[in-house]
Design a protein around this motif. Structure first.
Motif, mmCIF file in Angstrom:
data_model
loop_
_atom_site.group_PDB
_atom_site.id
_atom_site.type_symbol
_atom_site.label_atom_id
_atom_site.label_comp_id
_atom_site.label_asym_id
_atom_site.label_seq_id
_atom_site.Cartn_x
_atom_site.Cartn_y
_atom_site.Cartn_z
ATOM 1 N N MET A 53 0.826 -1.211 0.000
ATOM 2 C CA MET A 53 0.000 0.000 0.000
ATOM 3 C C MET A 53 0.862 1.262 0.000
ATOM 4 O O MET A 53 0.392 2.334 -0.365
ATOM 5 C CB MET A 53 -0.927 0.022 1.212
ATOM 6 N N HIS A 54 2.112 1.142 0.422
ATOM 7 C CA HIS A 54 3.003 2.293 0.526
ATOM 8 C C HIS A 54 4.085 2.304 -0.546
ATOM 9 O O HIS A 54 5.060 3.054 -0.445
ATOM 10 C CB HIS A 54 3.630 2.338 1.929
ATOM 11 N N GLU A 55 3.907 1.479 -1.592
ATOM 12 C CA GLU A 55 4.842 1.498 -2.722
ATOM 13 C C GLU A 55 4.773 2.857 -3.408
ATOM 14 O O GLU A 55 3.680 3.371 -3.643
ATOM 15 C CB GLU A 55 4.484 0.414 -3.739
ATOM 16 N N PRO A 56 5.913 3.442 -3.747
ATOM 17 C CA PRO A 56 5.877 4.750 -4.403
ATOM 18 C C PRO A 56 5.206 4.690 -5.773
ATOM 19 O O PRO A 56 5.309 3.693 -6.476
ATOM 20 C CB PRO A 56 7.358 5.126 -4.553
ATOM 21 N N ASP A 57 4.529 5.782 -6.113
ATOM 22 C CA ASP A 57 3.912 5.880 -7.429
ATOM 23 C C ASP A 57 4.950 6.349 -8.445
ATOM 24 O O ASP A 57 6.142 6.454 -8.131
ATOM 25 C CB ASP A 57 2.678 6.801 -7.389
ATOM 26 N N PRO A 63 1.452 6.860 -2.096
ATOM 27 C CA PRO A 63 0.043 7.183 -2.312
ATOM 28 C C PRO A 63 -0.793 7.119 -1.036
ATOM 29 O O PRO A 63 -1.817 7.799 -0.939
ATOM 30 C CB PRO A 63 -0.419 6.135 -3.326
ATOM 31 N N THR A 64 -0.372 6.344 -0.064
ATOM 32 C CA THR A 64 -1.136 6.213 1.175
ATOM 33 C C THR A 64 -0.869 7.366 2.134
ATOM 34 O O THR A 64 -1.788 7.895 2.755
ATOM 35 C CB THR A 64 -0.815 4.869 1.858
ATOM 36 N N CYS A 65 0.373 7.773 2.256
ATOM 37 C CA CYS A 65 0.735 8.841 3.190
ATOM 38 C C CYS A 65 0.502 10.233 2.608
ATOM 39 O O CYS A 65 0.392 11.198 3.356
ATOM 40 C CB CYS A 65 2.196 8.707 3.606
ATOM 41 N N SER A 66 0.444 10.343 1.293
ATOM 42 C CA SER A 66 0.261 11.648 0.652
ATOM 43 C C SER A 66 -1.191 12.091 0.738
ATOM 44 O O SER A 66 -2.110 11.282 0.763
ATOM 45 C CB SER A 66 0.673 11.567 -0.820
ATOM 46 N N ARG A 71 2.499 16.122 -0.463
ATOM 47 C CA ARG A 71 3.015 14.885 -1.051
ATOM 48 C C ARG A 71 4.083 14.322 -0.123
ATOM 49 O O ARG A 71 4.928 15.055 0.376
ATOM 50 C CB ARG A 71 3.618 15.142 -2.437
ATOM 51 N N CYS A 72 4.048 13.054 0.099
ATOM 52 C CA CYS A 72 5.041 12.373 0.940
ATOM 53 C C CYS A 72 5.959 11.574 0.024
ATOM 54 O O CYS A 72 5.543 10.598 -0.594
ATOM 55 C CB CYS A 72 4.351 11.458 1.942
ATOM 56 N N LYS A 73 7.213 11.989 -0.063
ATOM 57 C CA LYS A 73 8.180 11.306 -0.917
ATOM 58 C C LYS A 73 8.583 9.969 -0.295
ATOM 59 O O LYS A 73 8.649 9.824 0.916
ATOM 60 C CB LYS A 73 9.437 12.162 -1.116
ATOM 61 N N ALA A 74 8.869 9.020 -1.160
ATOM 62 C CA ALA A 74 9.361 7.718 -0.714
ATOM 63 C C ALA A 74 10.830 7.870 -0.328
ATOM 64 O O ALA A 74 11.532 8.693 -0.912
ATOM 65 C CB ALA A 74 9.206 6.700 -1.834
ATOM 66 N N PRO A 75 11.313 7.147 0.628
ATOM 67 C CA PRO A 75 10.558 6.182 1.437
ATOM 68 C C PRO A 75 9.773 6.891 2.538
ATOM 69 O O PRO A 75 10.308 7.747 3.233
ATOM 70 C CB PRO A 75 11.647 5.296 2.032
ATOM 71 N N CYS A 76 8.506 6.523 2.657
ATOM 72 C CA CYS A 76 7.658 7.096 3.696
ATOM 73 C C CYS A 76 8.017 6.485 5.044
ATOM 74 O O CYS A 76 8.864 5.592 5.144
ATOM 75 C CB CYS A 76 6.182 6.863 3.369
ATOM 76 N N SER A 77 7.355 6.948 6.085
ATOM 77 C CA SER A 77 7.667 6.469 7.436
ATOM 78 C C SER A 77 7.418 4.967 7.588
ATOM 79 O O SER A 77 8.113 4.296 8.354
ATOM 80 C CB SER A 77 6.860 7.247 8.480
ATOM 81 N N VAL A 81 10.295 2.527 8.929
ATOM 82 C CA VAL A 81 10.113 1.657 10.096
ATOM 83 C C VAL A 81 10.357 0.201 9.706
ATOM 84 O O VAL A 81 11.004 -0.546 10.444
ATOM 85 C CB VAL A 81 8.697 1.844 10.704
ATOM 86 N N ALA A 82 9.858 -0.207 8.538
ATOM 87 C CA ALA A 82 10.081 -1.578 8.074
ATOM 88 C C ALA A 82 11.570 -1.856 7.958
ATOM 89 O O ALA A 82 12.054 -2.894 8.426
ATOM 90 C CB ALA A 82 9.388 -1.804 6.729
#
Length: 133
Positions: A53-57, A63-66, A71-77, A81-82
């Protein structure tokens, strides 16, 4: 009603994680093997589903955190954490998290919650344990 259901679901997940942590810290070897065989596949599938779900577009945004305005750039939180817990966890300094039920037994600190985490965009932070600024 949605808030109540959401809280029930979050509490159930936190309780399950607490139970697994307690088992990992207290169970005998045979019980650990049994729990590992049943729970590790479930946990790895959960991580995969969440990370998917948090793979960058195509723009490199999560897409989930934005949101529409931020806009939330990858890598998101979530990816950070992963990586911290699944890859670098053995390298991270051992430090307890304040307020943790299992204080002193956690291998690495939990990062401060982001706005997305405290607003319910995803359930990484237990609202009972969240730090508010």
């Amino acid at each position: 009603m949605d808030q109540v259901l959401g809280q029930v679901l979050r509490n159930a997940v936190w309780e399950r994680l607490d139970m697994l942590t307690d088992l990992a810290n207290r169970a005998d070897a045979q019980s650990l093997v049994s729990v590992a065989r049943s729970e590790l596949p479930r946990l790895t599938e959960a991580w995969r589903a969440m990370l998917k779900m948090h793979e960058p577009d195509e723009r490199g945004d999560c897409p989930t955190c934005s949101t529409r305005w931020h806009r939330c750039k990858a890598p998101c939180s979530v990816w950070q954490v992963a990586h911290e817990h699944l890859v670098a966890g053995g390298l991270a300094p051992q430090q307890a998290t304040a307020g943790s039920r299992f204080q002193g037994r956690r291998k690495s600190p939990v990062p401060a919650p982001t706005a997305a985490e405290t607003t319910g965009r995803h359930a990484l932070v237990n609202p009972r344990r969240a730090v508010t600024a």
